[in-house]
Design an enzyme around this catalytic site. Structure first.
Site, short mmCIF file in Angstrom:
data_model
loop_
_atom_site.label_atom_id
_atom_site.label_comp_id
_atom_site.label_asym_id
_atom_site.label_seq_id
_atom_site.Cartn_x
_atom_site.Cartn_y
_atom_site.Cartn_z
CB CYS A 1 -1.89 3.69 -32.46
SG CYS A 1 -3.46 2.83 -32.87
CG HIS B 1 0.19 3.65 -26.49
ND1 HIS B 1 0.12 4.53 -27.42
CD2 HIS B 1 -0.55 2.72 -26.95
CE1 HIS B 1 -0.92 4.39 -28.60
NE2 HIS B 1 -1.14 2.96 -28.30
CD GLU C 1 2.54 2.18 -22.40
OE1 GLU C 1 1.17 1.78 -22.53
OE2 GLU C 1 2.77 3.09 -22.88
CE LYS D 1 -3.61 6.65 -26.56
NZ LYS D 1 -2.35 6.92 -26.09
CG HIS E 1 -6.12 5.11 -28.97
ND1 HIS E 1 -5.20 6.02 -29.59
CD2 HIS E 1 -5.59 3.73 -29.11
CE1 HIS E 1 -4.07 5.26 -30.14
NE2 HIS E 1 -4.43 3.95 -29.93
CG PHE F 1 -2.61 -2.49 -36.54
CD1 PHE F 1 -3.38 -3.41 -36.25
CD2 PHE F 1 -1.91 -2.11 -37.52
CE1 PHE F 1 -3.90 -4.22 -37.30
CE2 PHE F 1 -2.13 -2.98 -38.78
CZ PHE F 1 -3.27 -3.96 -38.60
#
Lengths: 185, 440
Positions: free
Chosen positions: B201, B334, B345, B363, B368, B426
């Site tokens: 990602c 993110h 985060e 998002k 995503h 990831f």
């Protein structure tokens, strides 16, 4: 650049590695070669000054096919999360970082044209730009029956009909003289 | 040590996502529109959790015979039309109109992956704005992130192989010729390096970072960098198996968030050294100040709980840009909408910047988009910096007191010189880009 260490691994190597019990063959070969390349160097704990670059042309495709087997044999809703997570290309990089406790930059990339050359070129840049002092570079490929079959029928002239060679090779590089990057394509 | 003092500037941007098929359309949607995710409607896909499909991509595919161009409504409306906002000047738009059909833009090419086609749309917009008709005149590098395009996951093809009824190996040949960066490089006739980043990602953010390093090292004069990914049955099944897909529209940073929605799209930047832009008389849109990435070295699928990897990456990026926390105008987070990502985060943001810094999560508009996310969010971050306004963080309504930050809820004017875009991935990757508004 200067070479500190190098090693290689394949499916015949002893791939029982602490911290990688669930890893697939692709990740274990990459990890085994990386550990071997680093065996004569003691990284500081949580080393932020060693980067990892892993390159591959085809990635962990055997694991991807196993995941597709699960979708076809069971259903989209009954597949293995472990297989999925290991089918992601940067799984091997994550294992290397975790097992060796390296907290610098990590990068996984694919290209079909000269992946190892490109990886060396990027490692050289990282060191010269002082992004890191060291780079652990690994090139890894795995074999699978589907891919071998597809390769034999590939119309791409640049690909050997013998299929992919399996294994991993790793290099630990640092600033200095003595390691010359071969000319690119 | 190489001379890396010269500024890297952005001279072109391109985007396609659920927000729209151009920068202009995307900003218009952010300001005025609502994007609702829908069921995937992919052949054979039995998972009906909502996804964000790229807007306009399937409907608008025509080649304008008179110009031989992919007809993208927003692309040709965008340059310079909004003088009030001072946006979207494009030195190359007149030249772009003269592309002929024999060029490299044919997104109808048989057998190409949807990911590559999405990439071509955003790539085209970016190079057009930068005034580049093809790559042969300059040393241009291509660095692209992806996840889906790196795998041979054509289920029909594989099923035919399993059942010994495979009649054509075209799918494999298309896979071999479909490496994102190499395919874009070939069709654009670029002569610099090509690399496809597969860092999950954070792939597109890392692609932009690698391109910056190429420029600093003199490996190329100009680099086109970003990422692309399509909606595909395989990641939908995989993310569902990981238990992180929401059955409702995602709610980044909200107290009631329960997972992410997948999306698709592409986002690309044209990056070059300031001297290259001057030499070409290309107008810089923003400065790409710094990039940093740090590994968690913790777990394959879980981020380090204390967020120290992300914190370290942000500190390194700030240091490289030569700025302090107080100089950051906003962060494009993110913000996936999963309980774990947003908690870690958000806590890092609060620890480093306090709770008053504007945090923007996009998002809820795009889903995503995996390997495209960093590219799409870089384009949106720069656009917001240029416009000096932020938009609502779709999906967010209620503060999560365990996090303690409240993302932007309504459109607002800002006065920001620097902005951060974060990507967590990831495998424990934490990647950060910092952009500077050149108008301030």
């Amino acid at each position: 650049m200067k070479l500190i260490g190098k090693d290689k691994a394949d499916s015949r190597s002893d791939l029982k590695i602490p911290g990688a019990r669930r890893a697939d063959l692709f990740s274990r070969m990459a990890l085994k070669a990386s550990i071997g390349a680093s065996k004569d160097f003691e990284f500081p704990t949580g080393d932020p000054d060693t980067g990892i670059i892993v390159t591959t042309q085809f990635g962990p495709h055997a694991t991807t096919f196993k995941f597709l087997d699960g979708m076809l044999e069971h259903s989209d809703t009954k597949v293995s999360p472990t297989l999925f997570s290991h089918s992601v290309h940067n799984a091997a990089t994550s294992y290397i970082a975790t097992v060796l406790d390296l907290r610098g930059p990590t990068l996984t990339f694919t290209c079909f044209k000269e992946p190892l050359f490109q990886a060396f070129a990027l490692a050289d840049i990282w060191i010269k730009l002082k992004r890191v002092s060291r780079v652990l570079l690994c090139y890894v490929e795995e074999k699978s029956i589907p891919f071998d079959t597809f390769h034999k029928h590939s119309s791409m002239p640049s690909y050997s009909k013998k299929g992919i060679k399996e294994g991993a090779v790793a290099f630990l590089l640092t600033e200095g003289e003595g390691f010359v990057i071969p000319d690119g394509p | 040590m190489m001379d890396c003092k010269e500024a890297i500037v952005v001279t072109g941007m391109g985007i396609i996502s659920a927000l729209g098929e151009s920068v202009f359309q995307s900003m218009d949607t952010l300001a005025n529109g609502v994007v609702e995710p829908a069921s995937p409607q992919l052949p054979g896909c039995t998972i009906q959790k909502p996804v964000f499909k790229a807007r306009g991509f399937d409907e608008v595919r025509g080649i304008d015979e008179s110009r031989g161009l992919y007809e993208s409504r927003g692309l040709y409306e965008s340059p310079g039309i909004d003088e009030a906002r001072g946006l979207y000047e494009s030195p190359g738009i007149d030249e772009a109109r003269r592309f002929d059909k024999s060029g490299w833009l044919d997104i109808e090419k048989q057998g190409e992956s949807r990911t590559l086609k999405l990439a071509r749309v955003a790539f085209q917009e970016a190079v057009t704005q930068a005034g580049l008709s093809d790559g042969s005149d300059f040393g241009i590098g291509i660095c692209s992130g992806t996840t889906v395009a790196s795998q041979l996951n054509d289920i029909d093809f594989y099923q035919s192989f399993r059942e010994n009824r495979l009649k054509s190996y075209d799918a494999f040949n298309h896979y071999l010729s479909g490496n994102l960066a190499e395919a874009l490089k070939d069709s654009f006739k670029a002569t610099g390096p090509a690399m496809t980043i597969v860092n999950a990602c954070s792939s597109a953010t890392d692609a932009i970072g690698v391109a910056m390093d190429w420029l600093k090292a003199g490996l190329c004069d100009i680099a086109v960098a970003g990422g692309a990914d399509e909606l595909n049955r395989v990641p939908i099944s995989g993310f569902n198996a990981l238990g992180i897909l929401s059955a409702a529209p995602c709610r980044p940073f909200d107290a009631e968030r329960n997972g992410l929605n997948l999306g698709e799209g592409a986002g690309f930047l044209v990056l070059e050294t300031e001297s290259s832009a001057k030499k070409r008389r290309a107008k810089p849109i923003a400065e790409c100040c710094s990039y940093a990435t740090v590994a968690d070295a913790y777990h394959l699928t879980s981020p380090r709980p204390d967020g120290s990897g992300l914190e370290s990456a942000i500190k390194k990026a700030l240091n490289c840009a030569g700025i302090c926390e107080e100089m950051v105008g906003f962060i494009n987070a993110h913000g996936t909408g999963t309980p774990t990502n947003d908690l870690i985060e958000g806590k890092v943001f609060k620890k480093m910047f306090g709770s008053s810094l504007d945090i923007w999560a996009t998002k809820g508009f795009t889903g995503h988009t995996l390997g495209a996310a960093g590219g799409i969010e870089a384009v949106l971050t720069i656009s917001a910096l240029r416009e000096q306004r932020l938009f609502k963080s779709a999906g967010f309504a209620t503060i999560d007191h365990a996090i303690g930050i409240c993302p932007v809820k309504h459109e607002k004017q800002i006065c920001a010189e620097y902005a951060i875009s974060t990507s967590l991935a990831f495998g424990g990757m934490n990647s950060v880009l910092i952009f500077r508004n050149l108008k301030l």
